[in-house]
Design a protein around this motif. Structure first.
Motif, PDB file in Angstrom:
ATOM      1  N   GLN A 188       0.822  -1.210   0.000  1.00 22.06           N
ATOM      2  CA  GLN A 188       0.000   0.000   0.000  1.00 22.06           C
ATOM      3  C   GLN A 188       0.858   1.263   0.000  1.00 22.06           C
ATOM      4  O   GLN A 188       0.561   2.229  -0.712  1.00 22.06           O
ATOM      5  CB  GLN A 188      -0.927  -0.001   1.209  1.00 22.06           C
ATOM      6  CG  GLN A 188      -1.937   1.143   1.195  1.00 22.06           C
ATOM      7  CD  GLN A 188      -2.911   1.058   2.353  1.00 22.06           C
ATOM      8  OE1 GLN A 188      -2.853   0.149   3.169  1.00 22.06           O
ATOM      9  NE2 GLN A 188      -3.812   2.017   2.433  1.00 22.06           N
ATOM     10  N   ALA A 189       1.948   1.265   0.777  1.00 27.04           N
ATOM     11  CA  ALA A 189       2.825   2.433   0.824  1.00 27.04           C
ATOM     12  C   ALA A 189       3.474   2.690  -0.526  1.00 27.04           C
ATOM     13  O   ALA A 189       3.560   3.845  -0.991  1.00 27.04           O
ATOM     14  CB  ALA A 189       3.900   2.233   1.895  1.00 27.04           C
ATOM     15  N   LEU A 194       3.769   5.804  -5.699  1.00 24.27           N
ATOM     16  CA  LEU A 194       3.703   5.862  -7.165  1.00 24.27           C
ATOM     17  C   LEU A 194       2.588   6.787  -7.663  1.00 24.27           C
ATOM     18  O   LEU A 194       2.464   7.013  -8.862  1.00 24.27           O
ATOM     19  CB  LEU A 194       3.491   4.451  -7.734  1.00 24.27           C
ATOM     20  CG  LEU A 194       4.681   3.493  -7.577  1.00 24.27           C
ATOM     21  CD1 LEU A 194       4.300   2.094  -8.037  1.00 24.27           C
ATOM     22  CD2 LEU A 194       5.883   3.990  -8.351  1.00 24.27           C
ATOM     23  N   GLY A 195       1.771   7.302  -6.736  1.00 20.93           N
ATOM     24  CA  GLY A 195       0.752   8.267  -7.132  1.00 20.93           C
ATOM     25  C   GLY A 195      -0.653   7.714  -7.234  1.00 20.93           C
ATOM     26  O   GLY A 195      -1.532   8.330  -7.841  1.00 20.93           O
ATOM     27  N   PHE A 196      -0.891   6.569  -6.620  1.00 21.85           N
ATOM     28  CA  PHE A 196      -2.235   5.981  -6.592  1.00 21.85           C
ATOM     29  C   PHE A 196      -2.724   6.024  -5.143  1.00 21.85           C
ATOM     30  O   PHE A 196      -2.470   5.112  -4.368  1.00 21.85           O
ATOM     31  CB  PHE A 196      -2.204   4.540  -7.110  1.00 21.85           C
ATOM     32  CG  PHE A 196      -1.805   4.421  -8.547  1.00 21.85           C
ATOM     33  CD1 PHE A 196      -2.769   4.431  -9.547  1.00 21.85           C
ATOM     34  CD2 PHE A 196      -0.472   4.311  -8.912  1.00 21.85           C
ATOM     35  CE1 PHE A 196      -2.407   4.318 -10.881  1.00 21.85           C
ATOM     36  CE2 PHE A 196      -0.104   4.203 -10.236  1.00 21.85           C
ATOM     37  CZ  PHE A 196      -1.073   4.215 -11.228  1.00 21.85           C
ATOM     38  N   PRO A 197      -3.427   7.070  -4.743  1.00 26.43           N
ATOM     39  CA  PRO A 197      -3.671   7.324  -3.318  1.00 26.43           C
ATOM     40  C   PRO A 197      -4.863   6.592  -2.721  1.00 26.43           C
ATOM     41  O   PRO A 197      -4.961   6.484  -1.497  1.00 26.43           O
ATOM     42  CB  PRO A 197      -3.923   8.831  -3.284  1.00 26.43           C
ATOM     43  CG  PRO A 197      -4.561   9.120  -4.620  1.00 26.43           C
ATOM     44  CD  PRO A 197      -3.887   8.188  -5.596  1.00 26.43           C
ATOM     45  N   ASN A 198      -5.795   6.116  -3.535  1.00 28.40           N
ATOM     46  CA  ASN A 198      -7.044   5.587  -2.995  1.00 28.40           C
ATOM     47  C   ASN A 198      -6.889   4.175  -2.452  1.00 28.40           C
ATOM     48  O   ASN A 198      -6.094   3.377  -2.958  1.00 28.40           O
ATOM     49  CB  ASN A 198      -8.139   5.598  -4.064  1.00 28.40           C
ATOM     50  CG  ASN A 198      -8.487   7.000  -4.507  1.00 28.40           C
ATOM     51  OD1 ASN A 198      -8.521   7.918  -3.688  1.00 28.40           O
ATOM     52  ND2 ASN A 198      -8.739   7.182  -5.785  1.00 28.40           N
ATOM     53  N   TYR A 203      -4.524  -2.845  -7.099  1.00 31.10           N
ATOM     54  CA  TYR A 203      -4.832  -3.684  -8.262  1.00 31.10           C
ATOM     55  C   TYR A 203      -4.428  -2.997  -9.562  1.00 31.10           C
ATOM     56  O   TYR A 203      -4.095  -3.661 -10.555  1.00 31.10           O
ATOM     57  CB  TYR A 203      -6.319  -4.056  -8.276  1.00 31.10           C
ATOM     58  CG  TYR A 203      -7.252  -2.987  -8.791  1.00 31.10           C
ATOM     59  CD1 TYR A 203      -7.632  -2.963 -10.143  1.00 31.10           C
ATOM     60  CD2 TYR A 203      -7.755  -2.004  -7.940  1.00 31.10           C
ATOM     61  CE1 TYR A 203      -8.490  -1.981 -10.615  1.00 31.10           C
ATOM     62  CE2 TYR A 203      -8.600  -1.023  -8.420  1.00 31.10           C
ATOM     63  CZ  TYR A 203      -8.964  -1.012  -9.745  1.00 31.10           C
ATOM     64  OH  TYR A 203      -9.807  -0.047 -10.209  1.00 31.10           O
ATOM     65  N   LYS A 204      -4.423  -1.655  -9.565  1.00 30.58           N
ATOM     66  CA  LYS A 204      -4.002  -0.933 -10.768  1.00 30.58           C
ATOM     67  C   LYS A 204      -2.509  -1.125 -11.009  1.00 30.58           C
ATOM     68  O   LYS A 204      -2.069  -1.358 -12.145  1.00 30.58           O
ATOM     69  CB  LYS A 204      -4.324   0.551 -10.624  1.00 30.58           C
ATOM     70  CG  LYS A 204      -5.807   0.852 -10.472  1.00 30.58           C
ATOM     71  CD  LYS A 204      -6.053   2.338 -10.257  1.00 30.58           C
ATOM     72  CE  LYS A 204      -7.534   2.625 -10.039  1.00 30.58           C
ATOM     73  NZ  LYS A 204      -7.790   4.052  -9.763  1.00 30.58           N
ATOM     74  N   VAL A 205      -1.725  -1.022  -9.922  1.00 33.75           N
ATOM     75  CA  VAL A 205      -0.288  -1.233 -10.040  1.00 33.75           C
ATOM     76  C   VAL A 205      -0.006  -2.682 -10.454  1.00 33.75           C
ATOM     77  O   VAL A 205       0.863  -2.948 -11.289  1.00 33.75           O
ATOM     78  CB  VAL A 205       0.413  -0.884  -8.718  1.00 33.75           C
ATOM     79  CG1 VAL A 205       1.907  -1.172  -8.783  1.00 33.75           C
ATOM     80  CG2 VAL A 205       0.176   0.576  -8.366  1.00 33.75           C
TER      81      VAL A 205
END
Length: 262
Positions: A188-189, A194-198, A203-205
């Motif tokens: 999560q960190a 990487l800029g995906f805060p939600n 899963y996007k990464v």
């Protein structure tokens, strides 16, 4: 016949399921009814759906099982407080979160006014340690009579991972990794960095990963260290969760975490 209402509550992806005599009757996530992704809190609408699918009322429930046990790993918590002495604001925040969870019986009474729980319901409440619930959810619905079961998560009941053996209708955890070390927190960190805060953006990464090349493995091995016994630990200098309060909103809406990385 035993009727069990199972709950994932006070956390993201809140949900409920109904089991009668070992058979799953209904299961649903609260987000399906609230229309808010990863909805966190008490899953009253999912419960309502499960009861309707089963054609029963609250009074027909024999056991309510919830996937957390505040008394689990108690000595590990005490030892951590005694040896690490975290910031008092972090401790107060954790205790406040516990107090805000008013209890399953009270939540059910509020969500279903006028419907009574069976007498002796408090004796029918089962608090299941978080990772034992994970292990059971994997093994007990598998086709195997015996298998190794592994749970790797963020945190639940002061542990981040657990493993053990499932045999027949029983699962036993043999060992765990405890706070503050967690592959879920690492995941999560790094996703946040990487800029995906939600919440849930991991899963996007994960979906993007096959399109790239692993160019930072040596750096990753500095952040997560493998131990000789097969466990792992984080290099805590890169993280905040173990030493200061992390903003976390879980009550009745989309969950929110502030940055976990230092």
């Amino acid at each position: 016949m035993t009727t069990i209402l199972g709950l994932n509550a006070y956390h993201a992806d809140s949900s409920a399921c109904l089991v009668k005599d070992g058979t799953l009757i209904a299961a649903a996530e609260e987000e399906r009814f609230r229309r808010i992704k990863h909805w966190a809190g008490f899953p009253s609408e999912a419960i309502r759906y499960c009861l309707a699918e089963g054609g029963i009322r609250l009074a027909d429930i024999d056991v309510v099982a919830i996937n957390q046990d505040a008394g689990a790993n108690l000595w590990k918590k005490v030892a951590y407080l005694a040896t690490r002495r975290p910031d008092l604001s972090l401790v107060r925040d954790r205790l406040r979160n516990k107090r805000e969870r008013v209890g399953v019986a009270a939540e059910l009474a509020r969500a279903f006014p006028g419907e009574s729980l069976r007498a002796g319901f408090r004796e029918g409440l089962r608090e299941v340690e978080h990772h034992l619930a994970h292990l059971g959810s994997a093994f007990l619905v598998s086709p195997f009579e015996e298998a190794v079961a592994v749970s790797v998560d963020g945190f639940g009941d002061f542990a981040s991972a657990a493993w053990g053996i499932g045999r027949g209708s029983r699962v036993e955890a043999e060992d765990k990794v405890y706070f503050p070390h967690s592959l879920g927190i690492f995941y999560q960190a790094l996703t946040q960095y990487l800029g995906f805060p939600n919440y849930g953006d991991e899963y996007k990464v994960m979906g993007l990963a096959p399109y790239g090349e692993p160019r930072f493995m040596s750096e990753m091995r500095q952040i997560v260290k493998l131990e000789g016994d097969g466990t792992f630990r984080l290099t805590l200098d890169y993280f905040r969760h173990h030493r200061e309060k992390i903003g976390y909103e879980w009550a009745d809406g989309a969950p929110f975490f502030s940055d976990l990385y230092s």
